[in-house]
Design a protein around this motif. Structure first.
Motif, PDB file in Angstrom:
ATOM      1  N   ARG A 134      -9.186 -10.102  12.711  1.00  0.00           N
ATOM      2  CA  ARG A 134      -8.557 -10.216  11.403  1.00  0.00           C
ATOM      3  C   ARG A 134      -7.335  -9.306  11.318  1.00  0.00           C
ATOM      4  O   ARG A 134      -7.400  -8.120  11.648  1.00  0.00           O
ATOM      5  CB  ARG A 134      -9.571  -9.857  10.313  1.00  0.00           C
ATOM      6  CG  ARG A 134      -9.073  -9.999   8.880  1.00  0.00           C
ATOM      7  CD  ARG A 134     -10.223  -9.689   7.921  1.00  0.00           C
ATOM      8  NE  ARG A 134      -9.829  -9.823   6.525  1.00  0.00           N
ATOM      9  CZ  ARG A 134      -9.339  -8.846   5.784  1.00  0.00           C
ATOM     10  NH1 ARG A 134      -9.148  -7.647   6.309  1.00  0.00           N
ATOM     11  NH2 ARG A 134      -9.033  -9.047   4.515  1.00  0.00           N
ATOM     12  N   LYS A 136      -4.292  -8.005   8.791  1.00  0.00           N
ATOM     13  CA  LYS A 136      -3.697  -7.859   7.463  1.00  0.00           C
ATOM     14  C   LYS A 136      -2.882  -6.581   7.451  1.00  0.00           C
ATOM     15  O   LYS A 136      -3.405  -5.497   7.740  1.00  0.00           O
ATOM     16  CB  LYS A 136      -4.780  -7.819   6.381  1.00  0.00           C
ATOM     17  CG  LYS A 136      -4.230  -7.737   4.958  1.00  0.00           C
ATOM     18  CD  LYS A 136      -5.358  -7.827   3.937  1.00  0.00           C
ATOM     19  CE  LYS A 136      -4.801  -7.829   2.507  1.00  0.00           C
ATOM     20  NZ  LYS A 136      -5.891  -7.955   1.501  1.00  0.00           N
ATOM     21  N   TYR A 137      -1.593  -6.683   7.169  1.00  0.00           N
ATOM     22  CA  TYR A 137      -0.689  -5.542   7.154  1.00  0.00           C
ATOM     23  C   TYR A 137      -0.733  -4.760   8.472  1.00  0.00           C
ATOM     24  O   TYR A 137      -0.819  -3.531   8.471  1.00  0.00           O
ATOM     25  CB  TYR A 137      -1.007  -4.613   5.971  1.00  0.00           C
ATOM     26  CG  TYR A 137      -0.778  -5.257   4.621  1.00  0.00           C
ATOM     27  CD1 TYR A 137       0.469  -5.746   4.256  1.00  0.00           C
ATOM     28  CD2 TYR A 137      -1.820  -5.369   3.705  1.00  0.00           C
ATOM     29  CE1 TYR A 137       0.677  -6.332   3.005  1.00  0.00           C
ATOM     30  CE2 TYR A 137      -1.631  -5.949   2.459  1.00  0.00           C
ATOM     31  CZ  TYR A 137      -0.380  -6.439   2.120  1.00  0.00           C
ATOM     32  OH  TYR A 137      -0.184  -7.013   0.893  1.00  0.00           O
ATOM     33  N   HIS A 146      -4.708  -7.912  18.154  1.00  0.00           N
ATOM     34  CA  HIS A 146      -5.359  -8.904  17.301  1.00  0.00           C
ATOM     35  C   HIS A 146      -5.347 -10.305  17.929  1.00  0.00           C
ATOM     36  O   HIS A 146      -5.746 -11.272  17.283  1.00  0.00           O
ATOM     37  CB  HIS A 146      -4.689  -8.930  15.929  1.00  0.00           C
ATOM     38  CG  HIS A 146      -4.871  -7.653  15.160  1.00  0.00           C
ATOM     39  ND1 HIS A 146      -5.781  -7.517  14.140  1.00  0.00           N
ATOM     40  CD2 HIS A 146      -4.284  -6.439  15.289  1.00  0.00           C
ATOM     41  CE1 HIS A 146      -5.739  -6.283  13.659  1.00  0.00           C
ATOM     42  NE2 HIS A 146      -4.821  -5.610  14.337  1.00  0.00           N
ATOM     43  N   SER A 228       1.340 -11.151   8.838  1.00  0.00           N
ATOM     44  CA  SER A 228       0.222 -10.423   8.229  1.00  0.00           C
ATOM     45  C   SER A 228       0.634  -9.665   6.969  1.00  0.00           C
ATOM     46  O   SER A 228      -0.224  -9.169   6.238  1.00  0.00           O
ATOM     47  CB  SER A 228      -0.379  -9.446   9.237  1.00  0.00           C
ATOM     48  OG  SER A 228       0.396  -8.268   9.381  1.00  0.00           O
ATOM     49  N   GLN A 229       1.930  -9.573   6.714  1.00  0.00           N
ATOM     50  CA  GLN A 229       2.396  -8.977   5.460  1.00  0.00           C
ATOM     51  C   GLN A 229       2.279  -9.964   4.287  1.00  0.00           C
ATOM     52  O   GLN A 229       2.294  -9.550   3.123  1.00  0.00           O
ATOM     53  CB  GLN A 229       3.860  -8.533   5.576  1.00  0.00           C
ATOM     54  CG  GLN A 229       4.181  -7.685   6.798  1.00  0.00           C
ATOM     55  CD  GLN A 229       3.330  -6.461   6.947  1.00  0.00           C
ATOM     56  OE1 GLN A 229       3.194  -5.668   6.018  1.00  0.00           O
ATOM     57  NE2 GLN A 229       2.742  -6.296   8.128  1.00  0.00           N
ATOM     58  N   MET A 231      -0.018 -12.946   4.481  1.00  0.00           N
ATOM     59  CA  MET A 231      -1.322 -13.610   4.462  1.00  0.00           C
ATOM     60  C   MET A 231      -2.217 -12.953   5.490  1.00  0.00           C
ATOM     61  O   MET A 231      -1.733 -12.406   6.495  1.00  0.00           O
ATOM     62  CB  MET A 231      -1.180 -15.112   4.777  1.00  0.00           C
ATOM     63  CG  MET A 231      -0.697 -15.397   6.189  1.00  0.00           C
ATOM     64  SD  MET A 231      -0.331 -17.151   6.478  1.00  0.00           S
ATOM     65  CE  MET A 231       1.236 -17.302   5.594  1.00  0.00           C
ATOM     66  N   THR A 232      -3.510 -13.016   5.262  1.00  0.00           N
ATOM     67  CA  THR A 232      -4.455 -12.518   6.253  1.00  0.00           C
ATOM     68  C   THR A 232      -4.597 -13.550   7.359  1.00  0.00           C
ATOM     69  O   THR A 232      -4.815 -14.740   7.098  1.00  0.00           O
ATOM     70  CB  THR A 232      -5.823 -12.253   5.609  1.00  0.00           C
ATOM     71  OG1 THR A 232      -5.685 -11.240   4.615  1.00  0.00           O
ATOM     72  CG2 THR A 232      -6.833 -11.795   6.652  1.00  0.00           C
ATOM     73  N   ASN A 234      -6.859 -14.831  10.202  1.00  0.00           N
ATOM     74  CA  ASN A 234      -8.280 -14.769  10.523  1.00  0.00           C
ATOM     75  C   ASN A 234      -8.550 -15.207  11.949  1.00  0.00           C
ATOM     76  O   ASN A 234      -7.729 -15.885  12.579  1.00  0.00           O
ATOM     77  CB  ASN A 234      -9.072 -15.640   9.545  1.00  0.00           C
ATOM     78  CG  ASN A 234      -9.066 -15.088   8.137  1.00  0.00           C
ATOM     79  OD1 ASN A 234      -9.304 -13.896   7.927  1.00  0.00           O
ATOM     80  ND2 ASN A 234      -8.797 -15.937   7.157  1.00  0.00           N
TER      81      ASN A 234
END
Length: 281
Positions: A134, A136-137, A146, A228-229, A231-232, A234
Motif C-alpha cells: 500500500r 500513500k504519500y 512498494h 500516491s499524493q 490516491m492510495t 493498493n
C-alpha cells in the motif's frame, strides 16, 4: 521469480516459471497471483519453494493476464518526450494520468478487438508496474519498495475515441482487450533498474517502436510517489508508464492504424514477449 496465470479466461490458475521455462502449478499453495501473494512476505514464501517439486503444467495452455483482481489500472500519458513530439503535444510538466477500465485487461497473446466504428486503433508498448505494498504519500526514495514486480503492457488505444469524442482519454483506452498484461509478472528483485530496459513493438513483422525506459520524462519512482499524493495505491494495482515513439498516429507522412487480421508482437527486456492478432469486434 516469474509468476504467471494460465487457463481459460476468468478461470486462470496461478503458476511460476522454473529455470527451464516450464510452468509449475501453484494451485493449492496460493489462490491467485493477487492480493497478499504480491506482498514482500507473500513473495518470500513463494521464493522459498522447491519449484522442481511443483506439478509441471503440460501442453501449451492459454496465458492470462499476469495479475488478478486488479483494483486500479492507472496509465501515464506522453511520458517520453519524443512520443509527445510525434503526438504534437508539449512535454508535460507533471505526469499525465488517465485510467483504463479493468474490463480491458486480457492475456498477452489474446486477440485484440478493433471496436465497431473504429477508424484509429493504435498500439503502444509499455512497461507496467504492479504494486505490492500500500502506497500513500510515499517519497521517491521509498517508492520502489512498494513494487511487487514489472510486466509488459500494450496500451491499445482508439485515437478518435480518445481525442475527438469529448471528455478525457478513458473511452479511447478501455475497449475490451485493450489491456494485454504479461506474459509474466517479474518480481522487482530481478529488475534492479526499471530505467534501463529496452522495449519494442512490431506490426506484421515490421519494427514500429524501439525505445528505452531511460528516456522516460518521469521515472517509475517519480510516478509512484506522484500518484500516491492523489490516491492510495493498493496491492495489485497496475500502473502503465507510457510509450516510446513509433505509434501509428505519429507516422509520417500520414498516420497508420490497425485493421483486422494484423499481428502485433512486443516486449520489454527481461519481461517476456506478447503476440496478438487483431479481430473485428
Amino acid at each position: 521469480m516469474k509468476l504467471v496465470r494460465y487457463g481459460e479466461f476468468g478461470a486462470e490458475k496461478p503458476g511460476i516459471i522454473d529455470e527451464q521455462g516450464n510452468i509449475r502449478d501453484l494451485t493449492g499453495i496460493v489462490p491467485d497471483i493477487s492480493g497478499d501473494v504480491l506482498s514482500d512476505e507473500g513473495l518470500a514464501k513463494l521464493k522459498a519453494l522447491d519449484f522442481g517439486a511443483l506439478p509441471k503444467v503440460e501442453g501449451e495452455p492459454r496465458i492470462g493476464a499476469c495479475v488478478g483482481n486488479i483494483g486500479k489500472f492507472a496509465c501515464i500519458g506522453l511520458n517520453y518526450s519524443d512520443h509527445a513530439a510525434e503526438a504534437g503535444q508539449p512535454v508535460p510538466s507533471e505526469p499525465i494520468l488517465f485510467m483504463k477500465a479493468t474490463s480491458a485487461v486480457c492475456g498477452p497473446n489474446d486477440d485484440v478487438e478493433i471496436p465497431r466504428a473504429s477508424k484509429k486503433t493504435d498500439w503502444e508498448v509499455e512497461l507496467a508496474v504492479v504494486i505490492g505494498k500500500r502506497a500513500k504519500y510515499v517519497t521517491e526514495e521509498e517508492a520502489l519498495d512498494h513494487v511487487a514486480g514489472y510486466c509488459v503492457a500494450n496500451d491499445v488505444s482508439e485515437r478518435e475515441f480518445q481525442s475527438e469524442r469529448g471528455g478525457n482519454w478513458t473511452k479511447g483506452k478501455s475497449h475490451d482487450t485493450f489491456g494485454p498484461l504479461g506474459p509474466w509478472l517479474v518480481t522487482r528483485d530481478e529488475v534492479p533498474d526499471p530505467q534501463a530496459l529496452n522495449l519494442w513493438l512490431d506490426v506484421d513483422g515490421v519494427r514500429q517502436q524501439d525505445g528505452t525506459t531511460a528516456t522516460m520524462i518521469f521515472g517509475v519512482a517519480k510516478i509512484i510517489s506522484y500518484l500516491s499524493q492523489f490516491m492510495t495505491l493498493n496491492v495489485g494495482d497496475v500502473i502503465s508508464t507510457g510509450t516510446p515513439p513509433g505509434v501509428g498516429m505519429g507516422k509520417k507522412p500520414s498516420p497508420v492504424f490497425l485493421k483486422p487480421g494484423q499481428e502485433m508482437k512486443l516486449g520489454v527486456e527481461g519481461l517476456g514477449v506478447q503476440q496478438q492478432k487483431t479481430v473485428q469486434a
